[in-house]
Design a protein around this motif. Structure first.
Motif, short mmCIF file in Angstrom:
data_model
loop_
_atom_site.label_atom_id
_atom_site.label_comp_id
_atom_site.label_asym_id
_atom_site.label_seq_id
_atom_site.Cartn_x
_atom_site.Cartn_y
_atom_site.Cartn_z
N TYR A 107 -2.11 96.96 8.64
CA TYR A 107 -1.93 98.21 9.38
C TYR A 107 -2.54 99.39 8.64
CZ TYR A 107 0.48 102.34 11.23
OH TYR A 107 0.77 103.58 11.73
N VAL A 108 -2.17 99.58 7.38
CA VAL A 108 -2.66 100.75 6.64
C VAL A 108 -4.11 100.60 6.19
CG1 VAL A 108 -0.35 101.45 5.92
CG2 VAL A 108 -1.71 99.98 4.42
N ASN A 109 -4.65 99.40 6.27
CA ASN A 109 -6.07 99.20 5.97
C ASN A 109 -6.98 99.56 7.13
OD1 ASN A 109 -7.19 97.60 3.31
ND2 ASN A 109 -5.00 97.21 3.63
N ILE A 110 -6.43 99.55 8.36
CA ILE A 110 -7.29 99.78 9.53
C ILE A 110 -6.95 101.05 10.30
CG2 ILE A 110 -7.67 97.30 9.81
CD1 ILE A 110 -5.70 97.30 12.15
N ILE A 111 -5.81 101.67 9.99
CA ILE A 111 -5.38 102.82 10.78
C ILE A 111 -6.20 104.05 10.43
CG2 ILE A 111 -3.62 103.77 9.22
CD1 ILE A 111 -3.15 103.13 12.97
N ASN A 112 -6.28 104.99 11.38
CA ASN A 112 -7.04 106.22 11.21
C ASN A 112 -6.20 107.27 10.47
OD1 ASN A 112 -8.59 108.54 11.47
ND2 ASN A 112 -8.71 108.47 13.70
N TYR A 113 -6.75 107.77 9.35
CA TYR A 113 -6.07 108.82 8.59
C TYR A 113 -6.76 110.17 8.73
CZ TYR A 113 -2.83 105.59 6.36
OH TYR A 113 -1.82 104.68 6.12
N GLY A 114 -7.48 110.36 9.82
CA GLY A 114 -8.13 111.63 10.07
C GLY A 114 -9.42 111.80 9.28
N THR A 134 3.33 110.98 0.87
CA THR A 134 4.13 111.47 2.00
C THR A 134 3.32 112.31 2.98
OG1 THR A 134 4.94 113.26 0.57
CG2 THR A 134 6.36 111.33 0.84
N ILE A 135 2.28 112.97 2.48
CA ILE A 135 1.45 113.73 3.43
C ILE A 135 0.51 112.80 4.18
CG2 ILE A 135 -0.56 114.36 1.99
CD1 ILE A 135 -0.21 117.24 3.18
N LEU A 136 0.03 111.75 3.51
CA LEU A 136 -0.85 110.79 4.17
C LEU A 136 -0.09 109.94 5.19
CD1 LEU A 136 -3.10 109.52 1.24
CD2 LEU A 136 -3.72 111.10 3.06
N ALA A 137 1.14 109.60 4.89
CA ALA A 137 1.94 108.76 5.79
C ALA A 137 2.14 109.42 7.15
CB ALA A 137 3.29 108.45 5.15
N GLY A 138 2.08 110.73 7.21
CA GLY A 138 2.31 111.43 8.46
C GLY A 138 1.09 111.57 9.35
N ILE A 139 -0.10 111.32 8.80
CA ILE A 139 -1.34 111.60 9.54
C ILE A 139 -1.59 110.64 10.71
CG2 ILE A 139 -3.86 111.70 9.35
CD1 ILE A 139 -3.53 112.84 6.55
N PRO A 140 -1.38 109.32 10.58
CA PRO A 140 -1.76 108.40 11.67
C PRO A 140 -1.12 108.68 13.03
CG PRO A 140 -1.41 107.18 9.65
CD PRO A 140 -0.93 108.58 9.39
#
Length: 238
Positions: free
Chosen positions: A147-154, A181-187
């Motif tokens: 999930y976190v390898n393919i998801i869009n982080y902006g 914690t700031i990155l976790a909120g971006i997707p």
């Protein structure tokens, strides 16, 4: 009394038939996706990529932050979380709840593996079948990692490694809790929370992430302000 009983039985039968029909139609759509490629095959292809970041490379607080804001019952459900769906529904009307969707991390993983960006009740239903298959064939740690390898982080960052490198010039394992914690909120909404031009929005979302972490017992409520006020551009391991 007998009339009420008959009405209840009739309603239950209608509901059962409706749910069964819905799941059947969604499964047919799921089979259409599978004709192109099995979701398990897509998972394995991602995991076999040379730049794939495995679960053991993620700081624990990054995992906790992502699960808290995206799918706090991740380790408890089997791919579909009806309680989460109910909570997401309530959050749309109750200001005391942080706004959320009803899709689990497993469902979102399947959606992104297939590149499904449109959404309707039938597609949502097909993703339930995909999620059930993933949960039967892969561990929670593998699903989270994909999930976190393919998801869009902006800002055109695909996956957490690209996000760490392009936003902070670091590798995943070097994330501080402020950065995690700031990155976790971006997707949730990448174009609205990306750091290049929506930093203030991202900070608001980070606060929500921290509240969810505290509610889940990962941090104390006193930690929220300390972490929130810390710099995301300094590498400080928590």
């Amino acid at each position: 009394m007998k009339t009420i009983k008959k009405i209840c039985i009739t309603l239950i039968l209608i509901l059962s038939i409706g749910i069964s029909s819905y799941l059947f139609i969604c499964h047919r759509l799921y089979e259409q996706y599978k004709q192109n490629k099995e979701v398990s095959t897509l998972m394995q292809e991602v995991m076999n990529q040379k730049d794939f970041i495995s679960f053991d490379q993620f700081p624990e607080y990054f995992v906790q932050a992502t699960i808290s804001i995206e799918d706090r019952r991740f380790y408890l459900h089997g791919g579909v979380d009806l309680i989460g769906v109910a909570r997401a529904f309530v959050s749309q009307f109750d200001e005391d709840y942080i706004k959320s969707g009803g899709s689990t991390i497993t469902q979102q993983t399947a959606k992104n593996l297939y590149g499904i960006y449109e959404s309707n009740i039938w597609i949502k239903g097909s993703q339930m079948w995909m999620a059930w298959e993933l949960e039967q064939n892969f561990s929670k740690e593998q699903i989270f990692a994909v999930y976190v390898n393919i998801i869009n982080y902006g800002d055109n960052n695909e996956g957490i490694q690209e996000a760490c490198q392009n936003y902070f010039g670091i590798d995943v394992s070097q994330m501080s809790i402020e950065q995690a914690t700031i990155l976790a909120g971006i997707p949730n909404l990448p174009s609205y929370y990306q750091l290049s031009n929506h930093y203030d929005n991202a900070k608001q979302r980070q606060y929500n992430v921290l509240v969810c972490m505290a509610q889940s017992g990962y941090i104390s409520y006193e930690d929220i302000e300390v972490i929130f006020n810390g710099s995301v551009y300094e590498n400080r391991l928590y």
